[in-house]
Design a protein around this motif. Sequence first.
Motif, PDB file in Angstrom:
ATOM      1  N   ASN A 290       1.030  -1.237  -0.028  1.00 34.92           N
ATOM      2  CA  ASN A 290      -0.042   0.064  -0.091  1.00 34.92           C
ATOM      3  C   ASN A 290       0.825   1.210  -0.147  1.00 34.92           C
ATOM      4  OD1 ASN A 290      -2.416  -1.616  -0.115  1.00 34.92           O
ATOM      5  ND2 ASN A 290      -2.705  -1.350   2.254  1.00 34.92           N
ATOM      6  N   GLN A 291       1.926   1.225   0.814  1.00 40.56           N
ATOM      7  CA  GLN A 291       2.824   2.346   0.791  1.00 40.56           C
ATOM      8  C   GLN A 291       3.540   2.423  -0.511  1.00 40.56           C
ATOM      9  OE1 GLN A 291       5.354   2.451   4.540  1.00 40.56           O
ATOM     10  NE2 GLN A 291       3.474   2.412   5.789  1.00 40.56           N
TER      11      GLN A 291
ATOM     12  N   LYS B 291       1.059   4.070  -3.048  1.00 48.50           N
ATOM     13  CA  LYS B 291       0.855   5.383  -2.722  1.00 48.50           C
ATOM     14  C   LYS B 291       1.847   6.145  -3.189  1.00 48.50           C
ATOM     15  CE  LYS B 291      -1.655   8.317   0.134  1.00 48.50           C
ATOM     16  NZ  LYS B 291      -0.813   9.720   0.002  1.00 48.50           N
TER      17      LYS B 291
ATOM     18  N   ASP C 177       1.107   9.191  -5.835  1.00 47.35           N
ATOM     19  CA  ASP C 177       1.648  10.628  -5.308  1.00 47.35           C
ATOM     20  C   ASP C 177       2.590  11.205  -6.480  1.00 47.35           C
ATOM     21  OD1 ASP C 177      -0.126  10.277  -3.268  1.00 47.35           O
ATOM     22  OD2 ASP C 177       1.309  10.045  -1.634  1.00 47.35           O
TER      23      ASP C 177
ATOM     24  N   THR D  64      -7.526   0.146  -2.602  1.00 42.99           N
ATOM     25  CA  THR D  64      -7.396   1.393  -1.984  1.00 42.99           C
ATOM     26  C   THR D  64      -8.054   2.439  -2.931  1.00 42.99           C
ATOM     27  OG1 THR D  64      -5.116   1.939  -2.921  1.00 42.99           O
ATOM     28  CG2 THR D  64      -5.493   1.053  -0.515  1.00 42.99           C
TER      29      THR D  64
ATOM     30  N   TYR E 197      -6.579   4.920  -3.940  1.00 44.51           N
ATOM     31  CA  TYR E 197      -5.461   5.478  -5.018  1.00 44.51           C
ATOM     32  C   TYR E 197      -5.082   4.298  -6.096  1.00 44.51           C
ATOM     33  CZ  TYR E 197      -2.930   3.915  -0.791  1.00 44.51           C
ATOM     34  OH  TYR E 197      -2.047   3.130   0.036  1.00 44.51           O
TER      35      TYR E 197
END
Length: 267
Positions: A150-151, A154, A158, A219, A221
């Motif tokens: 997930n990170q 992300k 981003d 998620t 995103y």
Amino acid sequence: MSDTHRIFPQSDFQVQELPTDGKLFFPDRKQAEMEFKNGRKELAEFQRRLYAEGKQKLLIVFQAMDAGGKDGTIRKVFSGVNPQGVVVNSFKVPSKEELAHDFLWRIHKKAPSKGMIGVFNRSHYEDVLVVRVHDIVPESVWRPRYEQINQFEKLLHDTGTRVLKFFLHISKDEQKERFQDRLDVPEKNWKFSVDDLRKRTYWDDYMSAYQEMMEQCSTEYAPWYAIPANQKWYRNWAIMNVILSTLREMDPQYPPPEDDIEGIVVE
Ligand code: ATP
Ligand code: MG
């Protein structure tokens, strides 16, 4: 329409109950095939604009059980798109060098650059699927990976990458038929692997792994879509719709011309 098969965060679902038959959603095969063909033209135009704009990136991830149709989907959806603007990567059993790094090392290197569409045929999700089901590493190692993934996604998001993830969901019976076909048709024999039969005996364990993968990693995103994939024509149509609606949102634009080119004549 493009959200029909989207797994929303915190949604309550059972992967074994998610549909594998798309014809229930869109019974008109001829219509779907026609729309798919038109969709391919639209995709080609979007790709030209994305490339010319050179700012945004799109990453499309495919996961499925064996014979789930990853190869066929990639061939069908992206034929007609300029090969210079789409990079397909297949992730196989990691090499010694890859295993000597963290599991995202080989993946991150292949993330699309500006203006590109990146396609992953298998992905970092193998590290919570095959690795989990066959105990390749202990749970204390694979469990934290959901959060690590997930990170990572992300970070991609981003920094200008739209991430779409498709689970091509076929039934166990459909897999049986496709394996049998690979055995019966000489031109398809090369696709058959005895190891795939071994993995088939772990069907339920794989479904649990897919369940948790989508629960933990669908998620806002970087959404997962569980696409009913028993009918290839439906699968292709549904995936095309999601990709196109994402590209419409991304809305890539041709850059403005250099300075004032009006009136310039090439001698
Ligand atoms: P496919 O089956 O996707 O059409 P293929 O038959 O050409 O592809 P395979 O030789 O089957 O390719 O390679 C994919 C294999 O690599 C799969 O069995 C997959 O589970 C395995 N694999 C991918 N990533 C990993 C990983 N991180 N750890 C262990 N095994 C992995
Ligand atoms: Mg294989």
